[in-house]
Design a protein around this motif. Structure first.
Motif, mmCIF file in Angstrom:
data_model
loop_
_atom_site.group_PDB
_atom_site.id
_atom_site.type_symbol
_atom_site.label_atom_id
_atom_site.label_comp_id
_atom_site.label_asym_id
_atom_site.label_seq_id
_atom_site.Cartn_x
_atom_site.Cartn_y
_atom_site.Cartn_z
ATOM 1 N N LYS A 1 27.134 3.254 41.969
ATOM 2 C CA LYS A 1 26.154 4.091 41.280
ATOM 3 C C LYS A 1 25.322 4.899 42.263
ATOM 4 O O LYS A 1 24.921 6.025 41.974
ATOM 5 N N ARG A 2 25.067 4.317 43.415
ATOM 6 C CA ARG A 2 24.212 4.978 44.396
ATOM 7 C C ARG A 2 24.947 6.083 45.168
ATOM 8 O O ARG A 2 24.368 7.095 45.514
ATOM 9 N N ARG B 1 26.330 -1.583 42.134
ATOM 10 C CA ARG B 1 25.149 -0.823 42.547
ATOM 11 C C ARG B 1 25.510 0.226 43.617
ATOM 12 O O ARG B 1 24.974 1.337 43.622
#
Length: 653
Positions: free
Chosen positions: A644-645, A641
């Motif tokens: 992706k951020r 995550r």
């Protein structure tokens, strides 16, 4: 045809003459009325334009404070608005004092008390020599480029500002020819380090295409065009990321403000800082108090002197390591790294060596600095020469050469060597002078230089020379025509000495080049009088022209240089391997634990079907290990995550 004269009737003092105009006069009067109306409208328009012009503020030149980058702009404005009016020089001197301040005003302050007709011309000449000299302006431009901070990813405005300054450098090249050094590939590499990585990759592609097609590295002008174009793309007001970020963040800010309308009065006093005292608005500048940039990117703060910057930092209770509030320098955990010296401080807080400190360092390297006398004048063996390299003798640079019979080495100014585009080999020197012995400095070795006099055609070859960033010499020591006019035995040199040139001291020739120092002819006078000496590089005058006692700093250019051979990588590797060398005759000692470990590995190493070897963990007693597969999967999911951020973090990862 008979003509009837009109009857004149006198009534008191009045005279009345009856007159019947012809019929064609009606047409004439109509045209006259039209012309009068046209003239009236023209006069009205001229009057209105005059009134509008009078409403405009009177243009005035800006105030010049001593920044060489602003000198040409200020000089052009002052000439157009003041000098061009044709007023007396005494009045121009008055306007000059109004439009000069700071360091520049101190430089010419004495001329305002002179009152002579030449006071303005002398003041103007001082400003031109000190701030408008091509070498001074070139140094100012290059220093600004060297101190330019690294442009971070996504900072489109900083890229645009950098492109604007590069345009200024290119436009200033006709006025400052020495800025052509920016065409050199090594100089372009320094500028390229200021760009974000994506821009550097794009420029690298263009460089390779240019080299493949022409065989030469792109010029500085091409680099400027590239940066300006990329800045325009990055700052496109509609479709760029810079514009999209503005669009995305603006509604959020408006929504946030609208939701806090009820308690805006209650939060006004604590808007700047939180309870711990740290700054919660990192983009609010503490100096100009404007949003959009932190303090270390504020142009007004960067333009201040280092002493003024310290005053601002102390007054605002800021950290010297990151220029933020809430902690001290010793407690700072996010110190900036200087882009110049790599020290733990912001680049804008980098401190160059002060003139006094720099002078002290140069004393240790080459000489005891320059002579300063309260009265009188002194001259030395200084001649203007044309310097070039044997591979390209047509590319010559005019510079002043100091002929030093007490130095065993020839030195070349760094900027002069760079302008010659000569191959330079890095080396280290051990310098010995009257004040220090075996001072180690970094330098570059240059070979096969050739030099000839200002009016001569015969060349002198300099086999070896070394670069220095400073050559200790004083322009007042250059012999001129007026220097020899007061001495009868030197008057014949008045036509031999060339006029004063605007170039810098770029060369110091030592006795490793005796051909340049050998005297061909000398002119001597009485005791303690200066003498003239002729070498292959021209005439010069040595001695004092006034014996008045005053404060004197003794000059000594006695230097001894020894080149230190640098260590090769092979030598370094051999030195490091000595720590791991083993004696072949040394007895090999193996403990019982070593034997147990070897047997344990020999019995338990296995090979899977995929040819991978698997060995056990070397525990003496195998502990009870928990099954942490689920924990590992959770951490992996968190990492996924985060990647992706944060696109930048993903690229680095």
């Amino acid at each position: 045809m008979s003509t009837t004269r009109p009857t004149v009737t006198h009534i008191g003092r009045s005279t009345y003459t009856p007159f019947n105009p012809p019929t064609y006069n009606a047409t004439v009067n109509s045209n006259s009325t039209t012309n009068d109306d046209s003239t009236t409208s023209i006069l009205a328009k001229v009057f209105a334009d005059s009134v509008n012009l009078n409403r405009l503020p009177i243009p005035e030149p800006s105030v010049f404070t001593g920044d060489p980058l602003r000198f040409v702009e200020w000089k052009t404005a002052f000439h157009a608005l003041i000098e061009h009016k044709g007023i007396p020089e005494q009045e121009i001197l008055f306007y000059l004092k109004r439009n000069v301040a700071g360091e520049a005003l101190q430089a010419i302050d004495g001329f305002f008390y002179n009152g002579s007709n030449s006071a303005y011309e002398n003041a103007r000449r001082v400003l031109q020599d000190r701030y408008g000299h091509p070498f001074v302006m070139q140094k100012a431009f290059r220093k600004r480029l060297e101190n330019w901070p690294k442009i971070t990813e996504g900072n489109s405005k900083a890229l645009r500002d950098f492109g604007d300054f590069l345009l200024a450098c290119r436009d200033a090249t006709p006025q400052v020819p020495s800025l052509k050094i920016l065409d050199d590939c090594s100089e372009n590499q320094k500028l390229l380090s200021k760009l974000p990585n994506w821009a550097a990759l794009r420029w690298n592609r263009q460089v390779q295409e240019t080299i493949d097609s022409t065989g030469e590295y792109p010029l500085f002008s091409k680099f400027v065009d590239f940066v300006v174009k990329e800045a325009r793309i990055a700052c496109n007001p509609v479709s760029s990321i810079y514009a999209l970020k503005d669009t995305d963040t603006k509604p959020a800010r408006e929504h946030k403000n609208s939701s806090r309308k009820a308690n805006v009065l209650a939060t006004t006093s604590t808007h700047q800082h939180n309870a711990t005292g740290t700054d919660v608005r990192p983009n609010l500048c503490d100096y100009c108090e404007k949003e959009g940039h932190p303090l270390f990117k504020c142009e007004k703060f960067i333009d201040l002197s280092i002493d003024d910057k310290r005053v601002v930092v102390r007054k605002k209770n800021l950290c010297f390591g990151c220029l933020r509030k809430g902690h001290r320098n010793k407690d700072c955990k996010k110190k900036h790294t200087c882009g110049i010296c790599k020290g733990k401080h912001p680049t804008c807080m980098h401190e160059d060596e002060s003139p006094t400190r720099k002078q002290q360092l140069e004393v240790k390297v080459a000489s005891s600095s320059r002579v300063s006398r309260g009265y009188g004048h002194s001259t030395s063996m200084i001649v203007p020469v044309w310097l070039s390299v044997q591979e390209n003798p047509s590319h010559e640079i005019l510079t002043y050469a100091l002929l030093d019979t007490q130095s065993d080495t020839t030195f070349v100014l760094d900027e002069t060597a760079a302008a010659l585009h000569v191959n330079r080999q890095p080396t280290r020197l051990s310098l010995s002078t009257m004040t220090s012995q075996h001072t180690i400095i970094n330098s570059f070795r240059i070979q096969n230089l050739i030099v000839r006099g200002f009016k001569c055609t015969e060349f002198v070859t300099i086999d070896n020379a070394y670069t220095r960033d400073f050559i200790p010499a004083d322009r007042s020591h250059i012999p001129e025509k007026k220097t020899v006019m007061s001495w009868p035995h030197l008057k014949e040199l008045s036509n031999e000495l060339p006029p004063l040139q605007s170039c810098e001291f770029g060369l110091l020739i030592g006795y490793n080049c005796p051909q340049a120092l050998v005297p061909k002819k000398t002119l001597t006078g009485n005791e303690n009088q200066p003498y003239g000496i002729q070498t292959l590089l021209g005439w010069s005058v040595v001695g004092y022209t006034d014996r008045t006692d005053s404060d004197v700093t003794v000059v000594c250019h006695r230097t001894s240089v020894k080149e230190l051979h640098s260590c090769t990588p092979r030598d370094v590797i051999k030195t490091l391997e000595k720590d791991f060398a083993h004696d072949k005759n040394e007895d090999i000692k193996i403990s019982q634990d070593d034997i147990a470990f070897l047997n344990f590995m020999k019995e338990n190493i296995q090979q899977h079907e995929d040819k991978h070897l698997v060995m056990p963990l070397p525990f003496k007693e195998r502990p009870s290990l928990p099954n942490n597969k689920s924990l590992a999967l959770i951490r992996l999911d968190h990492l996924k995550r985060k990647l992706k951020r944060d696109q930048t973090y993903q690229e680095h990862y």
